[in-house]
Design an enzyme around this catalytic site. Sequence first.
Site, PDB file in Angstrom:
ATOM      1  N   HIS A  80       3.846   5.419  12.892  1.00 53.74           N
ATOM      2  CA  HIS A  80       2.674   6.288  12.649  1.00 53.74           C
ATOM      3  C   HIS A  80       2.872   7.702  13.187  1.00 53.74           C
ATOM      4  O   HIS A  80       1.897   8.374  13.520  1.00 53.74           O
ATOM      5  CB  HIS A  80       1.407   5.676  13.260  1.00 53.74           C
ATOM      6  CG  HIS A  80       0.794   4.618  12.401  1.00 53.74           C
ATOM      7  ND1 HIS A  80      -0.409   4.005  12.709  1.00 53.74           N
ATOM      8  CD2 HIS A  80       1.204   4.052  11.232  1.00 53.74           C
ATOM      9  CE1 HIS A  80      -0.704   3.116  11.775  1.00 53.74           C
ATOM     10  NE2 HIS A  80       0.271   3.118  10.875  1.00 53.74           N
ATOM     11  N   GLU A 121       4.775  -4.866   4.150  1.00 51.15           N
ATOM     12  CA  GLU A 121       4.094  -4.007   5.117  1.00 51.15           C
ATOM     13  C   GLU A 121       5.099  -3.418   6.094  1.00 51.15           C
ATOM     14  O   GLU A 121       6.257  -3.839   6.160  1.00 51.15           O
ATOM     15  CB  GLU A 121       3.034  -4.845   5.851  1.00 51.15           C
ATOM     16  CG  GLU A 121       2.184  -4.115   6.868  1.00 51.15           C
ATOM     17  CD  GLU A 121       1.445  -2.928   6.292  1.00 51.15           C
ATOM     18  OE1 GLU A 121       2.074  -1.849   6.252  1.00 51.15           O
ATOM     19  OE2 GLU A 121       0.281  -3.048   5.882  1.00 51.15           O
ATOM     20  N   GLU A 171      -5.031   1.614   2.795  1.00 48.05           N
ATOM     21  CA  GLU A 171      -4.839   0.515   3.747  1.00 48.05           C
ATOM     22  C   GLU A 171      -4.949   1.002   5.176  1.00 48.05           C
ATOM     23  O   GLU A 171      -5.454   0.286   6.055  1.00 48.05           O
ATOM     24  CB  GLU A 171      -3.469  -0.133   3.508  1.00 48.05           C
ATOM     25  CG  GLU A 171      -3.192  -1.379   4.336  1.00 48.05           C
ATOM     26  CD  GLU A 171      -2.552  -1.098   5.699  1.00 48.05           C
ATOM     27  OE1 GLU A 171      -2.436  -2.038   6.502  1.00 48.05           O
ATOM     28  OE2 GLU A 171      -2.177   0.069   5.955  1.00 48.05           O
ATOM     29  N   GLU A 172      -4.463   2.207   5.436  1.00 50.15           N
ATOM     30  CA  GLU A 172      -4.395   2.706   6.807  1.00 50.15           C
ATOM     31  C   GLU A 172      -5.773   2.960   7.425  1.00 50.15           C
ATOM     32  O   GLU A 172      -5.891   3.063   8.638  1.00 50.15           O
ATOM     33  CB  GLU A 172      -3.567   3.996   6.856  1.00 50.15           C
ATOM     34  CG  GLU A 172      -2.109   3.840   6.474  1.00 50.15           C
ATOM     35  CD  GLU A 172      -1.321   3.016   7.478  1.00 50.15           C
ATOM     36  OE1 GLU A 172      -1.895   2.630   8.519  1.00 50.15           O
ATOM     37  OE2 GLU A 172      -0.137   2.747   7.224  1.00 50.15           O
ATOM     38  N   HIS A 208       0.844  -1.201   0.000  1.00 54.63           N
ATOM     39  CA  HIS A 208       0.000   0.000   0.000  1.00 54.63           C
ATOM     40  C   HIS A 208       0.877   1.248   0.000  1.00 54.63           C
ATOM     41  O   HIS A 208       1.918   1.289   0.655  1.00 54.63           O
ATOM     42  CB  HIS A 208      -0.957  -0.009   1.198  1.00 54.63           C
ATOM     43  CG  HIS A 208      -0.320   0.262   2.522  1.00 54.63           C
ATOM     44  ND1 HIS A 208      -0.165   1.535   3.037  1.00 54.63           N
ATOM     45  CD2 HIS A 208       0.191  -0.581   3.459  1.00 54.63           C
ATOM     46  CE1 HIS A 208       0.403   1.468   4.227  1.00 54.63           C
ATOM     47  NE2 HIS A 208       0.636   0.204   4.508  1.00 54.63           N
ATOM     48  N   ASP A 243       6.322   2.617   6.978  1.00 50.65           N
ATOM     49  CA  ASP A 243       4.937   2.213   6.747  1.00 50.65           C
ATOM     50  C   ASP A 243       4.286   3.176   5.757  1.00 50.65           C
ATOM     51  O   ASP A 243       3.696   4.171   6.175  1.00 50.65           O
ATOM     52  CB  ASP A 243       4.171   2.199   8.072  1.00 50.65           C
ATOM     53  CG  ASP A 243       2.744   1.718   7.928  1.00 50.65           C
ATOM     54  OD1 ASP A 243       2.467   1.001   6.942  1.00 50.65           O
ATOM     55  OD2 ASP A 243       1.917   2.056   8.790  1.00 50.65           O
TER      56      ASP A 243
END
EC number: 3.4.-.-
Length: 847
Positions: A291, A216, A190-191, A146, A158
Amino acid sequence: MQFGKSLLKHVYTRTFKSSLTCSIFAFTLLMIFFVLDWKRMNVYPRLDEIPGLNVLRAWDDLQEITKSPHPYNSHASDVVRNYILEELYKLKKQDEGNVEVIDDLSSTTTFIMPDTNIRSYFEGSNILVRFRGDNERLRPILLSSHFDSVSTGFGATDNGMGVASALELARYYAEHKPERDLIINFNNAEEDYLYGARAFTEHEWSKNVTAFLNLEGAGAGGKALLFRSTNNHVARSYFKSNRFAFASVLGIDAFKRGVIKSETDYVVYEKMNNGTAGLDLAFFRNRGIYHTERDDIQHTSIFSLNHMLVNAFISLRNLLDEKSQHFKGSSPLYFPVFGSYWQINLNLHLFLNVVFLIACPAILFMCLFRFPSLYAQLKKPCYLICFTLSSLFVLIFDYVVVQSLTKLNPYVIHSSPDAVLAFFFLTNLLGLVYSFRYVATHSRMSNEELSCIEIVLIWYVSMFWYISLLIATLTSIVRGLGSLYFVNFGFFCSFFCCILTLIRVRYFVDRMVTINRPANPEQMPLVQSTSGNAYGTSRYPQHRLKAVVSKSASVKLNDNLWSVLFFSCLVPLPLFTCYNLLSEVFIPAVHQSLIDGPYSNTCYKFAVILVFMAIINSSPFVFRALSKKSSAILLMLWVSLLFNILRAEPFNEKAPIKFRVFQHLNLDTSENLFHVQNIEPYTQKVLNDYPKIISDTSYQCVDRDCFYEAEEPTLGFDGPLQNAINITLHKSLNSSLAELRVDAFETKWCYFDFSVPVYVDSINGFEVQEEHQSLRLGVRNFGTPFVVKTVAKDEDSPTNVTVTCMWDEFDHDKIPSYTSLLNYIPAWSVLTKNSTGLLKMSKTHVM
């Protein structure tokens, strides 16, 4: 030859003549095993490891992708998407016949979210590329990654590394035709809820996929771990000819048991086509910056990217070269053993466990009846009391230490995982040393009983591992777990060591005591005393007695040699198996996750129990290896480490605390609050001196949430924010249908929550025809309206609908409350999104 024998005898007598030199030998042996394992842990592939792959070019891709945060609901996402498309169109121009690129702006999916009655609707914007293979009869392989990031991070790990790796693999297979078709899915969103992967399952290319590899990032940097694999067949594709493998079956069990709450696209693909085999390759370390804005190019390395690229290439090459049409198999089990990975079928593993549980004790019991002296010692209650009480004391000591640690410095493992792990090892070793010494001293054991305690305790350790294996096997059968494999190593080592004790008693003890064997075999000493005759004055001639004394003079030397042999067989393998499980996967994966939810000290408990099982095999040797002075030094070291851990700061710049944040603006009441996750007392440390809320009377903390009055967002909207969400309702005169239309400024996400369940006929023209109370809508383009057609059940009772729309872009001070706090917080803290939408604005309409 004679010189060689003399030299060997000299080395032998010098090496094993004292307990100190034996301890040094044992420590050296452990260090050799550690170095072997360290080499496996720290080896990275060369940058030019695979001819045809250019990691420097992939690094350039990564820098381009991570220039700014690029969540699905942002214009930056479109920029990244266009970059990927341009690179793929270049490949298509090189080979029009074998490379097909699809800009998928048509796949739409709708589904009910698990464990809820919430209907989700999503318009996909994936990029698909297909490389034609030589054998058209073989079904295609899917590679997925993604390209969206979270709103609060740049997405280097990520999932920029996954995208950069997939791009480089696309370039490779554009020049090297694969054996079968390869499909690459660069998916979006995706998130938010794995929407991109779900959209791919609606595309026709998904219908024939036989296996997949998902790239991923569930952490930030480090090595890429084989997180999950569906079966042992597809897992072999990862390990085959792979010198840089890094895997753990613990990841499979953690997801299966719900220990890890977050999910990856893997969970969507494995259910595709009624079950598709696949691999999940992901980064997992440094979750403290996962994140967040520190998931950027500065906090990762080209070596991490190269590790994922090389492992992805090897796995993909083996999948593509596989001649079988289907990748069927049973549950996988794989584990590291001193520098290499071993694979076995989980069902076969459990079957062998049952066989060993029956056969091994039967073998030992049959042998034991031929050794009455050993059997007599094992029956003595003093040994059982010594082992049981000492083990219980260590477990109680562990519990007290964990409870005290989590009361005094509960988050210390976040920044100091290695210190905590070392402290737990010292705690268990110290508990064993002092508890065994105390119990042995106060149980009034004779010198003869103390001299054979080593052999007897080896048998009791074997009993402990037998019970552990029984519990582990039953648990694994019921719950399908594979991560309890470490119990097998403890059991097999103790079983083998029991066999060695029988050899010692048979060939190196019983022959020495035949001169003064008592009438009753149960009175026969298990190990000859070094002080001569263990049974008083001998009635045999003096020259016979001198012969016995001469033999007894070498007993201590033989004892030391056997102790080293027992130690070498019993301790290293279980110790390093447990250590690997803790230090490689478990601690790095969870030590920075305590702040993600309500506090729990489960990770401390699991770690200390695993350390106890790693150390328990050392219990037979504590008398010989550690003197009182050594034990005192060990105690001082433990106290020093405890003091350092208690005063250590749990959060720092390298291991920051992560606060979940979002802003909610109610357009009906004008209530505008900024929410910060409450992690006491650290949230208060940050917010109490925050200039913007010092005089804010609305600031308060309730349970896990702190909130205060927020600044009004701008969003670049001309006019009052009330008009940023426009709700209109059109009722049909000829039917009961009602069209609810929402026009929201510059957003792709809006949620609909009705006061009562309503019958939904369609969403943006997509037929639903079910009753729902909540809807989650994601559209493909900014400016697209959200249109829901419903059927009125009773016009006399009005229905309220609350529309909540989300925004994620905070550049140009669009969400000033977020940027202001982001610029203020100290270096030991970072911010991350709470859920979809940094800014949520809601508005209610009466239907």
